[in-house]
Design an enzyme around this catalytic site. Structure first.
Site, PDB file in Angstrom:
ATOM      1  N   CYS A 120       0.840  -1.216   0.000  1.00 17.55           N
ATOM      2  CA  CYS A 120       0.000   0.000   0.000  1.00 17.55           C
ATOM      3  C   CYS A 120       0.866   1.254   0.000  1.00 17.55           C
ATOM      4  O   CYS A 120       0.535   2.255  -0.642  1.00 17.55           O
ATOM      5  CB  CYS A 120      -0.897   0.034   1.235  1.00 17.55           C
TER       6      CYS A 120
HETATM    7  C1  BEZ Z   1       0.590  -4.618   1.895  1.00 17.87           C
HETATM    8  O1  BEZ Z   1       0.134  -3.513   1.558  1.00 17.87           O
HETATM    9  O2  BEZ Z   1       1.781  -4.845   1.876  1.00 17.87           O
HETATM   10  C2  BEZ Z   1      -0.353  -5.707   2.314  1.00 17.87           C
HETATM   11  C3  BEZ Z   1      -1.514  -5.389   3.004  1.00 17.87           C
HETATM   12  C4  BEZ Z   1      -2.359  -6.414   3.401  1.00 17.87           C
HETATM   13  C5  BEZ Z   1      -2.039  -7.719   3.102  1.00 17.87           C
HETATM   14  C6  BEZ Z   1      -0.890  -8.028   2.406  1.00 17.87           C
HETATM   15  C7  BEZ Z   1      -0.033  -7.007   2.004  1.00 17.87           C
END
Ligand code: BEZ
Length: 248
Positions: free
Chosen positions: A79
């Site tokens: 994200c």
């Molecule tokens: C991420 O943004 O890295 C992420 C968020 C939730 C689950 C897996 C990855």
């Protein structure tokens, strides 16, 4: 029009401190009442707290196009790269009359701290579009930004949001929906490409072929006769009677 009243939340009759954070809110959301979102349907309106204050989604968009995109959580690696990339591309979205609005399923105060990291990591002077603080997942439910497990758990207060992208036009119609799993980061260039294709199609009355990029030939829809195509587009190439290319 759908509204957030579908997603009433109520607090259980126990002290806040005795309840694990994840189950502090009990939803009375009815799965069968979740709006079916379809291309060309009106984008459901909502009001929400964001990093730029409380806003009404439709008022925020005004006469612009919009990209509403969701994130599973703050301070997560994928994200962080995505929000940084969209923030850096904001001038490209501005040029196309598109307003960005992100969403993460946590509170605005946490978003503000996270945004400082994003500014630092992406070398941004200022992160300049709103991110919705959707800690009770009301907007996530409204736009079905949940995975199968999250959908099954709607009434239990434990949900997983996914990476959804909604492109909304100035008439507030949903023009594109893409969903990615939490484990895969989006392609920001594809979001811009689709906006270019939608705007080209709307302004010129054409459709775009596989992997189309701005500047490449477009397709004359089969509903346009050869005679009308000649009047409207001048020259065109006929590969098959139903497949005609032109420069638009
Ligand atoms: C991420 O943004 O890295 C992420 C968020 C939730 C689950 C897996 C990855």
């Amino acid at each position: 029009m759908f509204s957030r009243s579908l997603f009433q939340t109520s607090r259980p009759m126990v002290a806040k401190s005795q309840v694990p954070k994840a189950v502090r809110y009990v939803r009375t959301f009815k799965q069968e009442e979740q709006p079916r979102l379809r291309i060309n349907a009106l984008a459901p309106n909502f009001t929400a707290e964001t990093t730029q204050g409380k806003l009404d989604f439709h008022e925020y968009l005004g006469n612009s196009w919009g990209v509403l995109f969701s994130h599973p959580a703050d301070f997560t690696p994928v994200c962080t790269t995505e929000l940084g990339a969209f923030a850096k591309l904001k001038p490209e979205f501005d040029q196309r009359n598109v307003k960005l609005i992100g969403l993460s399923a946590e509170g605005v105060d946490k978003h503000q701290k996270w945004i400082k990291d994003i500014e630092e990591l992406s070398n941004l002077d200022k992160f300049s579009f709103p991110v919705i603080g959707d800690s009770n997942r009301e907007v996530a439910f409204l736009y079905d930004m949940v995975d199968e497990e999250g959908f099954k758990n709607l009434s239990k207060g434990i949900v997983h949001t996914i990476r959804s992208v909604f492109i909304v036009d100035p008439a507030k119609k949903i023009r594109l929906m893409i969903s990615y799993p939490a484990s895969v980061g989006r392609n920001s260039a594809e979001v811009l490409r689709v906006i270019d294709a939608l705007q080209k199609g709307d302004s010129k009355g054409v459709v775009t072929p596989i992997d189309w990029q701005p500047g490449q030939d477009v397709i004359i829809p089969p509903t346009v006769s050869d005679a009308d195509a000649k009047k409207k587009f001048g020259d065109f190439k006929t590969a098959k009677p139903y497949l005609r290319f032109t420069k638009a």
